[in-house]
Motif scaffolding. Structure first.
Motif, PDB file in Angstrom:
ATOM      1  N   ASP A  59       1.434  -1.119   0.251  1.00  0.00           N
ATOM      2  CA  ASP A  59       0.048  -0.063  -0.190  1.00  0.00           C
ATOM      3  C   ASP A  59       1.252   1.030   0.020  1.00  0.00           C
ATOM      4  O   ASP A  59       0.365   2.372  -0.749  1.00  0.00           O
ATOM      5  CB  ASP A  59      -0.886  -0.210   1.229  1.00  0.00           C
ATOM      6  CG  ASP A  59      -2.399  -1.024   0.801  1.00  0.00           C
ATOM      7  OD1 ASP A  59      -2.224  -1.001  -0.190  1.00  0.00           O
ATOM      8  OD2 ASP A  59      -2.624  -0.611   1.796  1.00  0.00           O
TER       9      ASP A  59
ATOM     10  N   ARG B 166       2.147   2.338  -3.507  1.00  0.00           N
ATOM     11  CA  ARG B 166       0.709   2.305  -4.654  1.00  0.00           C
ATOM     12  C   ARG B 166       0.840   3.520  -4.107  1.00  0.00           C
ATOM     13  O   ARG B 166       0.263   4.394  -5.009  1.00  0.00           O
ATOM     14  CB  ARG B 166      -0.172   1.146  -4.071  1.00  0.00           C
ATOM     15  CG  ARG B 166      -0.138  -0.001  -4.605  1.00  0.00           C
ATOM     16  CD  ARG B 166      -1.874  -1.012  -4.138  1.00  0.00           C
ATOM     17  NE  ARG B 166      -2.352  -1.793  -4.400  1.00  0.00           N
ATOM     18  CZ  ARG B 166      -1.365  -3.210  -3.590  1.00  0.00           C
ATOM     19  NH1 ARG B 166      -1.144  -2.901  -2.811  1.00  0.00           N
ATOM     20  NH2 ARG B 166      -1.513  -4.019  -4.279  1.00  0.00           N
ATOM     21  N   ALA B 167       1.281   4.510  -3.246  1.00  0.00           N
ATOM     22  CA  ALA B 167       0.689   5.474  -2.837  1.00  0.00           C
ATOM     23  C   ALA B 167       1.684   6.256  -3.154  1.00  0.00           C
ATOM     24  O   ALA B 167       1.289   7.918  -3.037  1.00  0.00           O
ATOM     25  CB  ALA B 167       0.508   5.782  -1.142  1.00  0.00           C
TER      26      ALA B 167
END
Length: 134
Positions: free
Chosen positions: A51, A54-55
């Motif tokens: 995550d 992804r950010a």
């Protein structure tokens, strides 16, 4: 049982798959479901790491300068750049079990510019990057 050299190649391939190619499906094959994270910068577990990546901007880049393996541990010395902030020079230590990355520690430092470097030498590679040369 894998050799230190096999573990070294596995970790380098895993980092390229996640940070370079951003292939999260393929990266699942490298990181254990029970992955333990000891970094102050990364949320717990495999999904916490994924995550975070992804950010980050698509311009994120990981460059490796050194990879050393001993037994089931691999240490990478590399640079993370392209996030809009100063590049970070990082020593990542990864534990490998049964062909999967199971645990991670890191030492993280913003890359110094030529003016910030008391030694006058770059922290990564043999020259300062253009945005840190001044």
């Amino acid at each position: 049982m894998s050799t230190p050299e096999q573990n070294r190649e596995l970790v380098l391939t895993a980092f390229d798959t996640l940070f370079g190619k951003r292939d999260y499906e393929a990266a699942q094959e490298f990181w254990s479901e029970d992955y333990r994270q000891h970094s102050r910068h990364i949320p717990p577990g495999r999904e916490g790491l994924f995550d975070l990546v992804r950010a980050l901007p698509a311009t994120l880049r990981y460059d490796n300068q050194l990879a050393v393996a001993e037994g089931d541990y691999v240490m990478l010395y590399g640079r993370y750049s392209g996030t809009g902030d100063a590049a970070a020079v990082v020593a990542d230590v990864v534990h490998v079990e049964n062909g999967r990355l199971t645990e991670h520690w890191d030492v993280w430092e913003d890359e110094a510019s030529r003016a910030e470097s008391a030694s006058g030498l770059p922290m990564f590679g043999d020259h300062f990057p253009p945005d840190r040369a001044g």
